[in-house]
Design a protein around this motif. Sequence first.
Motif, short mmCIF file in Angstrom:
data_model
loop_
_atom_site.label_atom_id
_atom_site.label_comp_id
_atom_site.label_asym_id
_atom_site.label_seq_id
_atom_site.Cartn_x
_atom_site.Cartn_y
_atom_site.Cartn_z
N MET A 92 0.85 -1.19 0.00
CA MET A 92 0.00 0.00 0.00
C MET A 92 0.88 1.24 0.00
O MET A 92 2.03 1.18 0.46
N PRO A 93 0.38 2.37 -0.50
CA PRO A 93 1.22 3.57 -0.55
C PRO A 93 1.65 4.02 0.84
O PRO A 93 0.89 3.91 1.80
N GLU A 94 2.88 4.51 0.91
CA GLU A 94 3.41 4.98 2.19
C GLU A 94 2.89 6.37 2.55
O GLU A 94 2.74 6.70 3.72
N THR A 95 2.60 7.17 1.52
CA THR A 95 2.13 8.54 1.71
C THR A 95 0.98 8.82 0.76
O THR A 95 1.03 8.41 -0.41
N VAL A 96 -0.05 9.50 1.27
CA VAL A 96 -1.19 9.90 0.44
C VAL A 96 -1.44 11.38 0.68
O VAL A 96 -1.51 11.83 1.84
N SER A 97 -1.60 12.15 -0.38
CA SER A 97 -1.89 13.59 -0.27
C SER A 97 -3.33 13.87 -0.70
O SER A 97 -3.88 13.15 -1.55
N GLN A 98 -3.91 14.93 -0.13
CA GLN A 98 -5.29 15.32 -0.44
C GLN A 98 -6.20 14.10 -0.41
O GLN A 98 -6.88 13.77 -1.38
N ALA A 99 -6.21 13.44 0.74
CA ALA A 99 -6.85 12.13 0.85
C ALA A 99 -8.29 12.21 1.34
O ALA A 99 -8.59 12.88 2.33
N TYR B 121 -20.28 10.50 4.59
CA TYR B 121 -19.54 10.02 5.76
C TYR B 121 -18.04 10.30 5.63
O TYR B 121 -17.29 10.11 6.59
N LEU B 122 -17.59 10.72 4.47
CA LEU B 122 -16.15 10.85 4.23
C LEU B 122 -15.58 12.12 4.86
O LEU B 122 -16.23 13.15 4.94
N GLY B 123 -14.33 12.00 5.29
CA GLY B 123 -13.56 13.16 5.72
C GLY B 123 -12.39 13.35 4.78
O GLY B 123 -12.25 12.63 3.78
N SER B 124 -11.55 14.32 5.09
CA SER B 124 -10.39 14.53 4.22
C SER B 124 -9.23 15.11 5.03
O SER B 124 -9.44 15.70 6.09
N ALA B 125 -8.03 14.91 4.50
CA ALA B 125 -6.82 15.44 5.13
C ALA B 125 -5.82 15.78 4.05
O ALA B 125 -5.82 15.18 2.97
N GLU B 126 -4.96 16.75 4.34
CA GLU B 126 -3.96 17.17 3.37
C GLU B 126 -2.91 16.09 3.14
O GLU B 126 -2.42 15.91 2.03
N LYS B 127 -2.58 15.36 4.20
CA LYS B 127 -1.53 14.35 4.06
C LYS B 127 -1.71 13.24 5.10
O LYS B 127 -2.02 13.51 6.26
N VAL B 128 -1.53 12.01 4.64
CA VAL B 128 -1.53 10.84 5.53
C VAL B 128 -0.29 10.03 5.17
O VAL B 128 -0.05 9.72 3.99
N TYR B 129 0.52 9.71 6.17
CA TYR B 129 1.71 8.92 5.87
C TYR B 129 2.10 8.06 7.06
O TYR B 129 1.69 8.30 8.20
N GLU B 130 2.90 7.05 6.76
CA GLU B 130 3.39 6.15 7.80
C GLU B 130 4.82 6.51 8.17
O GLU B 130 5.67 6.66 7.29
N ASP B 131 5.06 6.68 9.45
CA ASP B 131 6.42 6.87 9.96
C ASP B 131 6.95 5.48 10.32
O ASP B 131 6.60 4.92 11.36
N GLU B 132 7.75 4.92 9.43
CA GLU B 132 8.20 3.55 9.63
C GLU B 132 9.10 3.40 10.85
O GLU B 132 9.07 2.37 11.53
N LYS B 133 9.87 4.42 11.16
CA LYS B 133 10.75 4.34 12.32
C LYS B 133 9.96 4.21 13.61
O LYS B 133 10.27 3.39 14.48
N LEU B 134 8.92 5.04 13.76
CA LEU B 134 8.12 5.03 14.99
C LEU B 134 6.93 4.07 14.90
O LEU B 134 6.20 3.91 15.87
N GLU B 135 6.72 3.46 13.73
CA GLU B 135 5.65 2.49 13.52
C GLU B 135 4.28 3.09 13.87
O GLU B 135 3.51 2.55 14.66
N GLN B 136 4.00 4.24 13.25
CA GLN B 136 2.74 4.93 13.47
C GLN B 136 2.32 5.66 12.21
O GLN B 136 3.14 5.92 11.32
N VAL B 137 1.03 5.99 12.14
CA VAL B 137 0.48 6.71 11.00
C VAL B 137 0.11 8.11 11.45
O VAL B 137 -0.48 8.30 12.53
N ARG B 138 0.45 9.10 10.63
CA ARG B 138 0.11 10.49 10.93
C ARG B 138 -0.91 11.01 9.92
O ARG B 138 -0.76 10.77 8.71
N ILE B 139 -1.89 11.73 10.44
CA ILE B 139 -2.91 12.34 9.60
C ILE B 139 -2.86 13.84 9.85
O ILE B 139 -3.13 14.31 10.97
N LEU B 140 -2.50 14.59 8.81
CA LEU B 140 -2.23 16.03 8.97
C LEU B 140 -3.21 16.86 8.14
O LEU B 140 -3.64 16.44 7.06
#
Length: 528
Positions: free
Chosen positions: A214-221, A328-347
């Motif tokens: 799956m993609p590591e980073t998604v923009s305008q999601a 029901y949908l929301g949106s975010a400018e950027k969603v990505y996985e921080d592989e080092k910290l093993e977490q997903v960020r939604i910005l």
Amino acid sequence: MNLKQAGSGAEVDERLAALLTNANAVRAITAAVEGTIGPKGLDTMLVDRFGEVIITNDGVTILDKMDVNHPAAKMLINIAKAQQAEVGDGTTTATIMAGSLVAEGVNQVLRGVPVARVIEGVRFGIARAVAAVRARSRNVTDLDDSILRNVAMIAGREYEDIAELVIAAARLIGLEKLNENNFKLSETVTAEEGAENEVFLGVIVDKERMNKEMPETVSQAKILLIDDALEPEEMEDEALSTEAGFKKYIELQDEFKENVNKIVAMGVKVVLVDRGVHDTAEEILTDAGVFVVQRVASKELRRVAEHTGARMIKRTGLKKNIADIERYLGSAEKVYEDEKLEQVRILGGKGKPMATILVGAATAEVVGERERIAKDAASSVQAAIKGGYVPGGGTIEIAIAREVANAREEIKGMAAYGVDCVANALKQPLSQIVENAGYNPLEKVEEVLTLQTTQGSDSLGIDCDSGEVTDMLSRGVVDPALVKLHAIKAAGEVATAILRIDTIIKKKEEGSAAPKENAGNDAGMPDF
């Protein structure tokens, strides 16, 4: 009078046995945390039977992790937990004052004051103390007020980096959000080993994407939140054994694939699921380049929903037409996985602004303590914004103790002795703070009392470095008024509840064949 000495005499009235037993249990709990209060307070080491160690001076953590059997002791611990849940700080102060109130009350009863009169006076004194705190509270109207940093530094145990993170997050979120009753700044705190200190507008999901294809980073999601499992509806094994049942099973599988394909057709790029994701759905969504996270905690889903403007949907809701699901949908400018910290960020979500405080820790052993410290600082800053602040370091309690003592003449009869209990209990936080700093508590408390009276100030206290009397407000030593209010009320509630207990009886075991032998003895309860 020493409670243990009083309780050891053969002539002590049996009616006082429960009171003395409970008082000694409360004293043991108080002793476990009193050494941690103040800038010179020390840490406590908690060790379990497997040798796992927690080192902390956080009162509620110590109380929560203690191995406690006595019911009165558990009452005191529950009050501390309630204090933590309500305002996020002040548990040690509440525990120390409650322990003092119980001890003072028992001493008055041993002198011959009826318990009912002690309780009457305690309630009067607590009400007067609460009113006095409210009257002395100073308001915070600006997030740039330097007093907030002082609050964060004190609650954050002088960790400057943590204080700066908390203040930065408060400014990002804004006054309106911080004043909401159901929002807690402390819930935006997370700590990670190896992370850098950081504050950002967005939320963290403590999971990884479902697979690395799956993609590591998604923009305008576009974001879909499923408060359920993303799996076909289940059927009983017996139903599958019939021809009609097997046909229904095939229909449900086809319907499920159709529903998953709707997600792709809507252009959804991020799917967060409360439970598991079926292999079929994983394959379809992976091929479509959708970022999927499964088994997301409900609390994290709610934060994502609030930040992105999404509404959570059940799997049956996917049967609706696409136009209905899109609402029901929301949106975010950027969603990505921080592989080092093993977490997903939604910005950059389109919903409400949501800041995250990420606290770095050098080793796994200090992650928990760093997170607890940051949560305390965040809770205190928000409490100061919502309810104002008062002079800290135990000084406001001394000023209130003087006011409560002066109000003694307003109550008739022996209830005045209960008022004395409150006045003395209010002196206990400062007494313990200066004792932990290595000074004579009797001498220093009386010194502060005298100077506060002669100078008409409620902010004079003891500098724990020099032992000299100083103005706490000018030194920037302050506490949130809400923390003091809840601590005083909580201490009064648990103390009066314990003082009211006249008899302890071991309750019959319910739902078991036989009670455990001597189950009640550890709690000081008689066997009948």
